[in-house]
Design an enzyme around this catalytic site. Structure first.
Site, short mmCIF file in Angstrom:
data_model
loop_
_atom_site.label_atom_id
_atom_site.label_comp_id
_atom_site.label_asym_id
_atom_site.label_seq_id
_atom_site.Cartn_x
_atom_site.Cartn_y
_atom_site.Cartn_z
CE LYS A 185 35.87 45.50 43.42
NZ LYS A 185 35.45 44.07 43.43
CE LYS A 229 38.77 45.75 46.38
NZ LYS A 229 37.75 44.81 46.91
CE LYS A 283 35.23 38.52 45.04
NZ LYS A 283 35.64 39.23 46.28
O1 OSB Z 1 36.20 42.37 47.43
O2 OSB Z 1 36.25 41.91 45.39
C1 OSB Z 1 36.82 41.97 46.47
C2 OSB Z 1 40.49 41.05 46.03
C3 OSB Z 1 40.73 40.37 47.21
C4 OSB Z 1 39.72 40.27 48.14
C5 OSB Z 1 38.47 40.84 47.88
C6 OSB Z 1 38.23 41.49 46.70
C7 OSB Z 1 39.27 41.63 45.78
C8 OSB Z 1 39.14 42.40 44.55
C9 OSB Z 1 40.10 42.06 43.44
O3 OSB Z 1 38.38 43.31 44.40
C10 OSB Z 1 39.44 41.36 42.34
C11 OSB Z 1 40.45 40.77 41.39
O4 OSB Z 1 40.97 41.51 40.58
O5 OSB Z 1 40.71 39.55 41.49
MG MG Z 2 34.27 42.82 46.77
#
Ligand code: OSB
Ligand code: MG
Length: 371
Positions: A162, A164, A263
Protein backbone atom coordinates in the site's frame (compact mmCIF):
# COMPACT_ATOMS: atom_id res chain seq x y z
CA UNK A 1 -18.13 -10.33 36.12
CA UNK A 2 -15.11 -9.07 38.01
CA UNK A 3 -14.44 -6.21 40.37
CA UNK A 4 -11.89 -3.73 39.11
CA UNK A 5 -9.17 -3.12 41.66
CA UNK A 6 -7.11 -0.63 39.75
CA UNK A 7 -6.61 0.94 36.35
CA UNK A 8 -3.12 2.03 35.43
CA UNK A 9 -2.54 4.45 32.57
CA UNK A 10 0.79 5.04 30.91
CA UNK A 11 1.85 7.38 28.15
CA UNK A 12 4.69 5.64 26.35
CA UNK A 13 7.03 6.58 23.55
CA UNK A 14 9.10 4.39 21.22
CA UNK A 15 11.36 5.63 18.43
CA UNK A 16 10.19 4.60 14.95
CA UNK A 17 12.72 2.70 12.85
CA UNK A 18 12.08 5.26 10.08
CA UNK A 19 9.87 8.36 9.84
CA UNK A 20 6.38 7.64 8.50
CA UNK A 21 4.94 10.35 6.22
CA UNK A 22 1.27 10.49 5.23
CA UNK A 23 -0.83 13.22 3.61
CA UNK A 24 -1.57 14.94 6.94
CA UNK A 25 1.87 14.81 8.59
CA UNK A 26 5.02 12.89 9.50
CA UNK A 27 5.65 10.71 12.58
CA UNK A 28 9.17 10.16 13.84
CA UNK A 29 8.18 8.41 17.06
CA UNK A 30 5.27 6.37 18.32
CA UNK A 31 3.58 7.81 21.37
CA UNK A 32 0.48 6.17 22.79
CA UNK A 33 -1.59 5.63 25.92
CA UNK A 34 -1.75 2.14 27.41
CA UNK A 35 -4.29 0.94 29.97
CA UNK A 36 -3.73 -1.94 32.37
CA UNK A 37 -6.97 -3.03 34.03
CA UNK A 38 -6.49 -5.09 37.18
CA UNK A 39 -9.48 -7.13 38.34
CA UNK A 40 -9.85 -9.59 41.20
CA UNK A 41 -9.10 -12.40 38.73
CA UNK A 42 -6.57 -11.13 36.18
CA UNK A 43 -5.15 -8.11 34.44
CA UNK A 44 -5.60 -6.95 30.87
CA UNK A 45 -4.00 -4.53 28.44
CA UNK A 46 -5.35 -2.04 25.92
CA UNK A 47 -3.51 0.33 23.56
CA UNK A 48 -4.91 3.60 22.25
CA UNK A 49 -4.38 4.47 18.56
CA UNK A 50 -4.89 8.24 18.88
CA UNK A 51 -2.43 10.71 17.37
CA UNK A 52 0.53 12.28 19.01
CA UNK A 53 1.05 16.06 18.75
CA UNK A 54 -2.30 17.07 17.26
CA UNK A 55 -5.50 15.35 16.12
CA UNK A 56 -4.63 14.76 12.44
CA UNK A 57 -6.20 11.39 11.65
CA UNK A 58 -9.39 11.80 13.67
CA UNK A 59 -10.61 14.21 16.33
CA UNK A 60 -8.72 12.33 19.07
CA UNK A 61 -5.16 12.81 20.24
CA UNK A 62 -3.09 11.59 23.17
CA UNK A 63 -3.42 14.60 25.45
CA UNK A 64 -7.21 14.60 25.04
CA UNK A 65 -7.34 10.81 25.44
CA UNK A 66 -5.22 10.99 28.59
CA UNK A 67 -7.49 13.59 30.22
CA UNK A 68 -10.68 11.79 29.24
CA UNK A 69 -9.41 8.41 30.47
CA UNK A 70 -7.89 9.81 33.64
CA UNK A 71 -10.68 12.20 34.67
CA UNK A 72 -13.81 10.52 33.33
CA UNK A 73 -13.71 7.07 31.73
CA UNK A 74 -11.42 5.14 34.07
CA UNK A 75 -13.03 6.54 37.26
CA UNK A 76 -16.45 5.55 35.88
CA UNK A 77 -15.34 1.90 35.67
CA UNK A 78 -13.33 1.73 38.83
CA UNK A 79 -16.21 1.28 41.25
CA UNK A 80 -17.98 -2.02 40.99
CA UNK A 81 -18.14 -4.92 38.60
CA UNK A 82 -17.48 -4.89 34.91
CA UNK A 83 -17.54 -7.55 32.22
CA UNK A 84 -17.26 -8.01 28.46
CA UNK A 85 -21.06 -7.84 28.33
CA UNK A 86 -21.36 -4.53 30.19
CA UNK A 87 -18.21 -2.51 29.50
CA UNK A 88 -19.46 -0.73 26.36
CA UNK A 89 -22.72 0.31 28.04
CA UNK A 90 -20.83 1.57 31.07
CA UNK A 91 -18.91 3.99 28.83
CA UNK A 92 -21.84 5.06 26.64
CA UNK A 93 -22.58 8.20 28.70
CA UNK A 94 -19.57 9.75 26.94
CA UNK A 95 -20.30 10.59 23.33
CA UNK A 96 -17.81 9.80 20.59
CA UNK A 97 -14.14 9.33 21.53
CA UNK A 98 -13.99 5.73 20.28
CA UNK A 99 -10.18 5.60 20.48
CA UNK A 100 -10.14 6.48 24.18
CA UNK A 101 -12.95 4.02 24.91
CA UNK A 102 -11.27 1.21 22.93
CA UNK A 103 -8.28 1.41 25.27
CA UNK A 104 -10.39 0.44 28.29
CA UNK A 105 -12.82 -1.85 26.48
CA UNK A 106 -9.98 -3.94 25.02
CA UNK A 107 -8.20 -4.05 28.40
CA UNK A 108 -11.36 -5.28 30.18
CA UNK A 109 -11.88 -7.93 27.51
CA UNK A 110 -8.25 -9.03 27.76
CA UNK A 111 -8.53 -9.34 31.56
CA UNK A 112 -11.74 -11.38 31.43
CA UNK A 113 -10.41 -13.70 28.71
CA UNK A 114 -7.17 -14.25 30.64
CA UNK A 115 -9.20 -15.08 33.76
CA UNK A 116 -11.10 -17.73 31.79
CA UNK A 117 -8.02 -18.82 29.80
CA UNK A 118 -9.55 -18.10 26.43
CA UNK A 119 -7.76 -16.44 23.52
CA UNK A 120 -9.16 -13.27 21.96
CA UNK A 121 -9.02 -14.94 18.54
CA UNK A 122 -11.20 -17.82 19.71
CA UNK A 123 -13.59 -15.41 21.50
CA UNK A 124 -14.01 -13.44 18.25
CA UNK A 125 -14.69 -16.58 16.20
CA UNK A 126 -11.41 -16.69 14.30
CA UNK A 127 -10.99 -19.34 11.64
CA UNK A 128 -7.27 -18.90 10.87
CA UNK A 129 -4.04 -19.55 12.76
CA UNK A 130 -2.06 -17.11 10.63
CA UNK A 131 -3.00 -14.05 8.61
CA UNK A 132 -1.68 -12.72 5.30
CA UNK A 133 0.29 -9.50 5.74
CA UNK A 134 0.69 -6.37 3.69
CA UNK A 135 2.74 -3.28 4.37
CA UNK A 136 1.86 0.40 4.25
CA UNK A 137 4.66 2.49 2.78
CA UNK A 138 4.84 6.16 3.72
CA UNK A 139 5.43 9.00 1.27
CA UNK A 140 9.08 8.70 0.26
CA UNK A 141 11.49 11.50 -0.64
CA UNK A 142 11.75 10.35 -4.27
CA UNK A 143 10.45 7.78 -6.74
CA UNK A 144 13.72 5.84 -6.53
CA UNK A 145 13.59 5.78 -2.74
CA UNK A 146 10.02 4.45 -2.96
CA UNK A 147 11.04 1.78 -5.49
CA UNK A 148 13.80 0.59 -3.17
CA UNK A 149 11.44 0.40 -0.20
CA UNK A 150 8.84 -1.55 -2.17
CA UNK A 151 11.50 -4.00 -3.42
CA UNK A 152 12.83 -4.55 0.09
CA UNK A 153 9.38 -5.31 1.52
CA UNK A 154 8.46 -7.65 -1.32
CA UNK A 155 11.70 -9.50 -0.70
CA UNK A 156 10.77 -9.92 2.95
CA UNK A 157 7.55 -11.61 1.82
CA UNK A 158 4.84 -8.96 2.20
CA UNK A 159 1.90 -9.92 0.02
CA UNK A 160 0.28 -6.54 -0.59
CA UNK A 161 1.89 -3.14 -0.98
CA UNK A 162 0.00 0.00 0.00
CA UNK A 163 1.42 3.34 -1.08
CA UNK A 164 0.55 6.54 0.74
CA UNK A 165 -0.38 9.28 -1.74
CA UNK A 166 -1.27 12.97 -1.63
CA UNK A 167 -2.05 15.55 -4.32
CA UNK A 168 0.87 15.79 -6.79
CA UNK A 169 2.65 12.79 -5.21
CA UNK A 170 0.46 10.16 -6.73
CA UNK A 171 0.07 9.01 -10.36
CA UNK A 172 3.75 9.06 -11.32
CA UNK A 173 4.73 6.98 -8.30
CA UNK A 174 1.95 4.46 -8.72
CA UNK A 175 2.90 4.13 -12.41
CA UNK A 176 6.54 3.46 -11.47
CA UNK A 177 5.71 0.76 -8.93
CA UNK A 178 3.13 -0.86 -11.18
CA UNK A 179 5.61 -1.05 -14.05
CA UNK A 180 8.24 -2.60 -11.75
CA UNK A 181 5.71 -5.14 -10.41
CA UNK A 182 2.88 -5.82 -12.86
CA UNK A 183 1.30 -8.61 -10.80
CA UNK A 184 1.45 -7.65 -7.12
CA UNK A 185 -1.55 -6.66 -5.01
CA UNK A 186 -1.11 -2.88 -4.96
CA UNK A 187 -3.25 -0.24 -3.28
CA UNK A 188 -3.08 3.45 -2.39
CA UNK A 189 -4.19 5.39 0.68
CA UNK A 190 -4.86 9.16 0.45
CA UNK A 191 -5.89 9.75 4.09
CA UNK A 192 -8.68 12.07 2.92
CA UNK A 193 -6.40 14.44 0.98
CA UNK A 194 -8.50 14.84 -2.20
CA UNK A 195 -11.85 16.26 -3.29
CA UNK A 196 -14.23 15.54 -6.16
CA UNK A 197 -12.39 18.27 -8.09
CA UNK A 198 -9.58 15.73 -8.42
CA UNK A 199 -11.66 13.29 -10.48
CA UNK A 200 -9.01 13.29 -13.24
CA UNK A 201 -6.40 11.92 -10.80
CA UNK A 202 -8.73 9.06 -9.88
CA UNK A 203 -9.44 8.31 -13.55
CA UNK A 204 -5.69 7.99 -14.08
CA UNK A 205 -5.22 5.81 -11.00
CA UNK A 206 -8.08 3.65 -12.30
CA UNK A 207 -5.76 2.36 -15.05
CA UNK A 208 -3.29 0.60 -12.70
CA UNK A 209 -5.38 -2.35 -11.55
CA UNK A 210 -5.25 -1.27 -7.95
CA UNK A 211 -6.78 -3.52 -5.34
CA UNK A 212 -8.40 -0.43 -3.82
CA UNK A 213 -8.16 3.31 -3.28
CA UNK A 214 -8.35 3.94 0.46
CA UNK A 215 -10.07 7.02 1.93
CA UNK A 216 -9.67 9.35 -1.05
CA UNK A 217 -12.06 12.08 0.18
CA UNK A 218 -13.03 13.92 3.36
CA UNK A 219 -12.98 11.93 6.60
CA UNK A 220 -16.60 12.77 7.44
CA UNK A 221 -18.02 12.21 3.97
CA UNK A 222 -20.04 9.27 2.64
CA UNK A 223 -22.08 10.91 -0.13
CA UNK A 224 -19.17 12.20 -2.22
CA UNK A 225 -17.40 8.86 -1.91
CA UNK A 226 -20.51 7.25 -3.40
CA UNK A 227 -20.35 9.73 -6.29
CA UNK A 228 -16.66 8.95 -6.85
CA UNK A 229 -17.22 5.19 -6.63
CA UNK A 230 -19.82 5.50 -9.41
CA UNK A 231 -17.15 7.07 -11.68
CA UNK A 232 -14.30 4.55 -11.26
CA UNK A 233 -13.96 0.78 -11.41
CA UNK A 234 -11.30 0.49 -8.71
CA UNK A 235 -12.99 -0.33 -5.38
CA UNK A 236 -13.01 2.46 -2.82
CA UNK A 237 -12.10 1.38 0.71
CA UNK A 238 -13.06 3.55 3.66
CA UNK A 239 -10.90 3.97 6.76
CA UNK A 240 -11.34 7.34 8.57
CA UNK A 241 -15.02 7.63 7.56
CA UNK A 242 -15.96 4.40 9.39
CA UNK A 243 -16.17 5.05 13.14
CA UNK A 244 -18.84 2.48 13.97
CA UNK A 245 -20.99 -0.34 12.61
CA UNK A 246 -23.68 2.28 11.88
CA UNK A 247 -21.21 4.16 9.66
CA UNK A 248 -20.30 0.92 7.89
CA UNK A 249 -23.96 0.07 7.27
CA UNK A 250 -24.60 3.57 5.88
CA UNK A 251 -21.50 3.51 3.67
CA UNK A 252 -22.41 0.11 2.24
CA UNK A 253 -26.03 1.11 1.62
CA UNK A 254 -24.98 4.35 -0.08
CA UNK A 255 -22.37 2.63 -2.26
CA UNK A 256 -19.61 4.78 -0.75
CA UNK A 257 -17.17 1.85 -0.67
CA UNK A 258 -16.75 -1.75 -1.78
CA UNK A 259 -14.18 -2.63 0.89
CA UNK A 260 -13.84 -1.64 4.56
CA UNK A 261 -10.62 -1.14 6.54
CA UNK A 262 -11.41 -2.15 10.12
CA UNK A 263 -9.18 -0.71 12.81
CA UNK A 264 -10.52 -1.89 16.12
CA UNK A 265 -8.75 0.97 17.88
CA UNK A 266 -10.53 3.54 15.66
CA UNK A 267 -14.04 2.15 16.18
CA UNK A 268 -14.17 1.68 19.95
CA UNK A 269 -12.54 -1.72 20.37
CA UNK A 270 -12.90 -5.30 19.21
CA UNK A 271 -16.62 -5.68 19.99
CA UNK A 272 -17.62 -2.85 17.62
CA UNK A 273 -15.01 -4.11 15.14
CA UNK A 274 -16.72 -7.50 15.17
CA UNK A 275 -20.07 -5.80 14.47
CA UNK A 276 -18.54 -4.05 11.45
CA UNK A 277 -17.15 -7.38 10.30
CA UNK A 278 -20.64 -8.87 10.54
CA UNK A 279 -22.40 -5.96 8.78
CA UNK A 280 -19.90 -6.16 5.92
CA UNK A 281 -20.05 -9.97 5.70
CA UNK A 282 -23.86 -9.84 5.40
CA UNK A 283 -23.47 -7.44 2.44
CA UNK A 284 -20.65 -9.43 0.79
CA UNK A 285 -18.19 -6.61 1.39
CA UNK A 286 -14.67 -7.84 2.17
CA UNK A 287 -12.80 -6.30 5.10
CA UNK A 288 -9.17 -6.13 6.15
CA UNK A 289 -7.34 -5.15 9.28
CA UNK A 290 -5.74 -1.72 9.25
CA UNK A 291 -3.03 -0.53 11.58
CA UNK A 292 -1.92 2.62 13.38
CA UNK A 293 1.76 1.78 13.90
CA UNK A 294 0.77 -0.13 17.06
CA UNK A 295 3.18 -1.62 19.57
CA UNK A 296 2.96 -5.36 20.23
CA UNK A 297 -0.11 -4.84 22.45
CA UNK A 298 -2.29 -3.32 19.73
CA UNK A 299 -0.71 -5.62 17.14
CA UNK A 300 -1.70 -8.76 19.07
CA UNK A 301 -5.27 -7.41 19.34
CA UNK A 302 -5.35 -6.65 15.61
CA UNK A 303 -4.05 -10.11 14.67
CA UNK A 304 -6.85 -11.82 16.61
CA UNK A 305 -9.41 -9.68 14.79
CA UNK A 306 -7.77 -10.27 11.40
CA UNK A 307 -8.21 -14.02 11.90
CA UNK A 308 -12.03 -13.68 11.59
CA UNK A 309 -13.65 -15.20 8.49
CA UNK A 310 -14.52 -12.07 6.45
CA UNK A 311 -11.01 -10.62 6.77
CA UNK A 312 -10.18 -11.88 3.30
CA UNK A 313 -7.68 -9.23 2.14
CA UNK A 314 -4.11 -8.81 3.46
CA UNK A 315 -3.94 -6.33 6.36
CA UNK A 316 -1.50 -3.67 7.53
CA UNK A 317 -0.43 -6.19 10.16
CA UNK A 318 3.29 -5.87 9.56
CA UNK A 319 6.20 -7.18 11.63
CA UNK A 320 7.51 -5.32 14.68
CA UNK A 321 10.77 -4.67 12.81
CA UNK A 322 8.92 -2.64 10.17
CA UNK A 323 8.15 -0.07 12.89
CA UNK A 324 10.58 -0.43 15.81
CA UNK A 325 14.17 -1.45 16.45
CA UNK A 326 12.76 -2.79 19.73
CA UNK A 327 9.04 -3.42 20.36
CA UNK A 328 7.27 -3.23 23.71
CA UNK A 329 6.54 -6.98 23.62
CA UNK A 330 8.38 -9.94 22.17
CA UNK A 331 8.64 -9.00 18.49
CA UNK A 332 6.06 -10.08 15.92
CA UNK A 333 7.84 -11.68 12.98
CA UNK A 334 6.82 -12.08 9.34
CA UNK A 335 7.03 -15.68 8.13
CA UNK A 336 8.80 -16.23 4.78
CA UNK A 337 5.39 -16.96 3.18
CA UNK A 338 4.19 -13.45 4.10
CA UNK A 339 1.95 -14.51 6.98
CA UNK A 340 2.04 -13.84 10.69
CA UNK A 341 0.92 -16.21 13.42
CA UNK A 342 -2.13 -15.27 15.47
CA UNK A 343 -1.37 -15.36 19.21
CA UNK A 344 -2.90 -18.41 20.91
CA UNK A 345 -2.40 -17.68 24.62
CA UNK A 346 -5.15 -16.39 26.92
CA UNK A 347 -6.49 -12.91 26.07
CA UNK A 348 -4.33 -11.12 23.51
CA UNK A 349 -1.56 -13.61 24.32
CA UNK A 350 1.23 -11.10 24.97
CA UNK A 351 2.26 -8.62 27.68
CA UNK A 352 4.73 -5.72 27.62
CA UNK A 353 8.27 -6.67 28.60
CA UNK A 354 8.52 -5.05 32.07
CA UNK A 355 11.92 -3.39 31.63
CA UNK A 356 11.08 -2.19 28.16
CA UNK A 357 7.76 -0.81 29.37
CA UNK A 358 9.40 1.18 32.15
CA UNK A 359 12.07 2.50 29.81
CA UNK A 360 9.38 3.73 27.37
CA UNK A 361 7.07 5.30 29.96
CA UNK A 362 6.90 9.09 30.02
CA UNK A 363 3.82 9.51 32.25
CA UNK A 364 1.97 7.22 34.61
CA UNK A 365 -1.19 7.39 36.72
CA UNK A 366 -3.28 4.96 38.75
CA UNK A 367 -7.02 5.12 39.28
CA UNK A 368 -8.25 3.14 42.28
CA UNK A 369 -11.80 2.62 43.52
CA UNK A 370 -12.97 4.98 46.21
CA UNK A 371 -13.40 2.60 49.15
O1 OSB B 1 -4.47 5.42 7.16
O2 OSB B 1 -4.02 3.40 7.44
C1 OSB B 1 -3.79 4.57 7.69
C2 OSB B 1 -0.73 4.80 9.96
C3 OSB B 1 -1.09 5.87 10.76
C4 OSB B 1 -2.28 6.51 10.53
C5 OSB B 1 -3.12 6.09 9.50
C6 OSB B 1 -2.77 5.02 8.71
C7 OSB B 1 -1.54 4.39 8.93
C8 OSB B 1 -1.04 3.32 8.08
C9 OSB B 1 -0.01 2.41 8.68
O3 OSB B 1 -1.35 3.17 6.93
C10 OSB B 1 -0.55 1.08 8.98
C11 OSB B 1 0.39 0.29 9.85
O4 OSB B 1 1.34 -0.24 9.31
O5 OSB B 1 0.15 0.23 11.07
MG1 MG C 1 -5.84 4.44 5.93
Amino acid sequence: MSRIREIELRLIELPLARPFRVSFGTSTGKQCVLARVVTDDAEGWGECVADDGYPGFSGEWNEGVWTLLHEVLAPSLSDGDVSIDTVEDRLRFVRGNPMAKATLIDAVIDAELRATERSLASFLGADKQAVVCGVSIGIADSVDELRAQVDAHLEQGYRRIKLKIMPSIDVERVAAIRSDHPDILLSVDANAAYSLDDLEVFRQLDAFDLLMIEQPLHHEDLVQHAALQAEIRTPICLDESIRSAADAAAAIQLGSCRIVNIKQGRVGGVLEARRIHDVAAAADIPVWCGGMLETGIGRATNLALAAMPNFTLPGDTSASARYFAEDLTEPFVLQPDGTMGVPTGPGIGVVPLPKRLDACTIRRATISPVS
